[in-house]
Design a protein around this motif. Structure first.
Motif, mmCIF file in Angstrom:
data_model
loop_
_atom_site.group_PDB
_atom_site.id
_atom_site.type_symbol
_atom_site.label_atom_id
_atom_site.label_comp_id
_atom_site.label_asym_id
_atom_site.label_seq_id
_atom_site.Cartn_x
_atom_site.Cartn_y
_atom_site.Cartn_z
ATOM 1 N N LYS A 311 0.802 -1.225 0.000
ATOM 2 C CA LYS A 311 0.000 0.000 0.000
ATOM 3 C C LYS A 311 0.831 1.270 0.000
ATOM 4 O O LYS A 311 0.289 2.367 -0.193
ATOM 5 N N TYR A 312 2.150 1.156 0.249
ATOM 6 C CA TYR A 312 3.003 2.344 0.273
ATOM 7 C C TYR A 312 3.967 2.364 -0.919
ATOM 8 O O TYR A 312 5.094 2.846 -0.823
ATOM 9 N N ALA A 314 4.078 4.023 -3.720
ATOM 10 C CA ALA A 314 3.966 5.171 -4.629
ATOM 11 C C ALA A 314 5.305 5.487 -5.286
ATOM 12 O O ALA A 314 5.357 5.804 -6.482
ATOM 13 N N TYR A 383 -0.380 9.233 -7.399
ATOM 14 C CA TYR A 383 0.471 8.611 -6.390
ATOM 15 C C TYR A 383 0.495 9.407 -5.090
ATOM 16 O O TYR A 383 0.691 8.838 -4.012
ATOM 17 N N TYR A 388 -3.282 9.575 0.496
ATOM 18 C CA TYR A 388 -1.956 8.972 0.673
ATOM 19 C C TYR A 388 -1.038 9.898 1.476
ATOM 20 O O TYR A 388 -0.294 9.448 2.344
ATOM 21 N N SER A 392 0.510 9.222 6.678
ATOM 22 C CA SER A 392 1.975 9.118 6.720
ATOM 23 C C SER A 392 2.498 8.676 8.078
ATOM 24 O O SER A 392 3.703 8.550 8.261
#
Length: 504
Positions: A311-312, A314, A383, A388, A392
């Motif tokens: 999922k991270y 980008a 992205y 998103y 963080s």
């Protein structure tokens, strides 16, 4: 060491300079907004330049790096540009290895003009000059002005004292109040240990490279005395602080770059037969260790799977789309979309219409309209959307956020411009790896460190890393091509003798 040793650590001079720099650093630390220092930095730069005090002009530049607002540094760099545009021909005063930067600039200007007809991004190149090109002004300023070894000793002595003043502030005013145990238990707390700089990695780079030439000299002049004890204590303090502020990426990059440079220097001194033997031996060792490396890679990839396929991912997607020729027209892939148009800090600042911006982020003046180009709209904006960006807390920003200098430059420069840029820097790097001298080695280590970290961060567009790189590069190249320029008699220091030597 014979001659005039500019990197010989002198405790009395160090303590004297430390007191002054600590007071000034405390003033910067307590300022509610250090943008107020902009006119001060510009005035001091022009004042010292007018009075031909080049050493102080360089010291003012180091102070500009120790402010959290990059606007202060941009004021300094633009002041240097104004000074460079006056006087004798800048091109003729530039050494051979730096002249290709002018050709790269012409290429980028042509690319900028062409993209205006397709995308219409008028402010992209002016912002790109600030964020990417302006840190290079220091290199040309160094070549335009006379320096002595006495001047260099003064500059680096003050750099070291200023860095220690910052280390004191970072430790006692930031780390101690937070709690050393709490920081060690939660590494992300280390991001708050910045001194008066804007980021923890910036402080780490400034600390390490301000003391590195002294460390290299210390290994050759070591004696069991009080001076050595003080210097070793400073080194230990720096290492602990860099570890505390969680600058692991920079530390790994420094170690790798030092290893590569050491290998290049070692191999360059061998004859052809020895080089062939070492190459074959290296290949055999590499092949025989493939299974071990594969196991290690699989074990590491499990820990970072979220940043590759999870999922991270980008940044991983950003790499894929940047290298994929189907993501943009062929002419853009080959010749670039233009400087400051897609992925660079200049481009991201202009793309505030589609990219997420935090409430406390620096905003552009109202007369600068938002401008996001096609690639940014189709890929980068997906992205780094609001969801998103705000999620963080449980991930690494460096590993997860879809920004890095290598991808940005590849998109904006195109294959042609990207190769040209790498050839320019690579040629300088390889040349300096064969130069015997503390400045050349420090410069090579910083170039290597910057390019390694540029694959995951916007390092090649950060003022701290790039100012130091071009500053060390200019000094090393000036000593290589014009060593006699350092032998000018300095009224305060007396006749100067060269310490650094070069080998062709």
């Amino acid at each position: 060491m014979n001659g005039y040793n500019i990197f010989y650590f002198k405790p009395m001079f160090f303590l004297r300079d430390l007191f002054m720099h600590l007071l000034l650093s405390l003033v910067i630390f307590v300022l509610p907004d250090d943008k107020v220092l902009l006119p001060v930095i510009v005035f001091l730069t022009l004042f010292y330049a007018y009075n031909r005090n080049i050493a102080n002009v360089l010291i003012v530049g180091i102070y500009a790096l120790y402010t959290s607002s990059e606007l202060v540094y941009y004021g300094y760099s633009l002041s240097l540009l104004g000074l460079l545009l006056t006087g004798k021909s800048l091109f003729r005063a530039t050494p051979p290895l730096l002249k290709p930067f002018f050709y790269l600039l012409i290429y980028l200007m042509a690319s900028y003009v062409i993209q205006i007809f397709f995308e219409g991004s008028w402010f992209s190149f002016p912002f790109f000059i600030l964020t990417f090109i302006s840190p290079g002004f220091i290199a040309f300023y160094v070549f335009r002005n006379p320096l002595t070894y006495g001047d260099l000793e003064k500059v680096f002595r003050n750099m070291l004292a200023l860095s220690f003043a910052q280390a004191i502030i970072a430790f006692f005013l930031q780390a101690v109040p937070k709690g050393i145990g709490a920081i060690l238990a939660t590494p992300t707390y280390g991001d708050m240990i910045t001194g008066t700089t804007s980021t923890a990695p910036s402080l780490a780079i400034l600390l390490f490279f301000s003391i590195l030439p002294y460390i290299m000299n210390f290994t050759r002049t070591f004696k069991m005395d009080v001076r050595s004890l003080i210097f070793v204590s400073i080194c230990v303090f720096y290492i602990f602080l860099i570890y505390l502020n969680d600058s692991k990426t920079e530390l790994y990059a420094i170690i790798i770059s030092f290893s590569v440079i050491s290998a290049l220097r070692y191999v360059s001194g061998k004859n052809v037969i020895a080089k062939v033997f070492l190459l074959v031996a290296g290949i055999l060792v590499f092949v025989s260790s493939l299974s071990f490396l594969n196991e290690k890679f699989l074990s590491i990839s499990k820990d970072y799977d979220d940043y590759i396929t999870g999922k991270y991912n980008a940044k991983f997607l950003y790499f894929v789309s940047s290298l994929d020729p189907d993501t943009r027209p062929l002419y853009q892939y080959v010749f670039g979309s233009g400087p400051g148009t897609n992925g660079s800090r200049a481009a991201n600042a202009l793309a505030y219409d589609v990219l997420f911006k935090r409430d406390n982020a620096v905003t552009l003046p109202s007369f600068v309209p938002a401008k996001s180009n096609t690639f940014t709209k189709k890929y980068l904006s997906k992205y780094f959307d609001d969801e998103y960006a705000k999620d963080s807390g449980g991930r690494s920003a460096i590993l997860g956020n879809p920004f890095n200098s290598m991808c940005a430059l590849f998109i904006e420069f195109g294959v042609v411009g990207y190769i040209l840029y790498l050839l320019i820097i690579g040629r300088i790097f390889l040349k300096l790896t064969h130069v015997r001298g503390f400045l050349a080695l420090a410069c090579c280590m910083l170039i290597g460190t910057n390019f390694i970290t540029a694959f995951i961060d916007q390092t090649l567009e950060r003022v701290v890393t790039m100012h130091l790189q071009f500053f060390l590069m200019a000094l090393a190249l000036k000593e290589l091509y014009y060593p006699e320029s350092f032998l000018i008699v300095n009224r305060k220091a007396g006749p100067l003798m060269p310490v650094l030597t070069t080998t062709n």
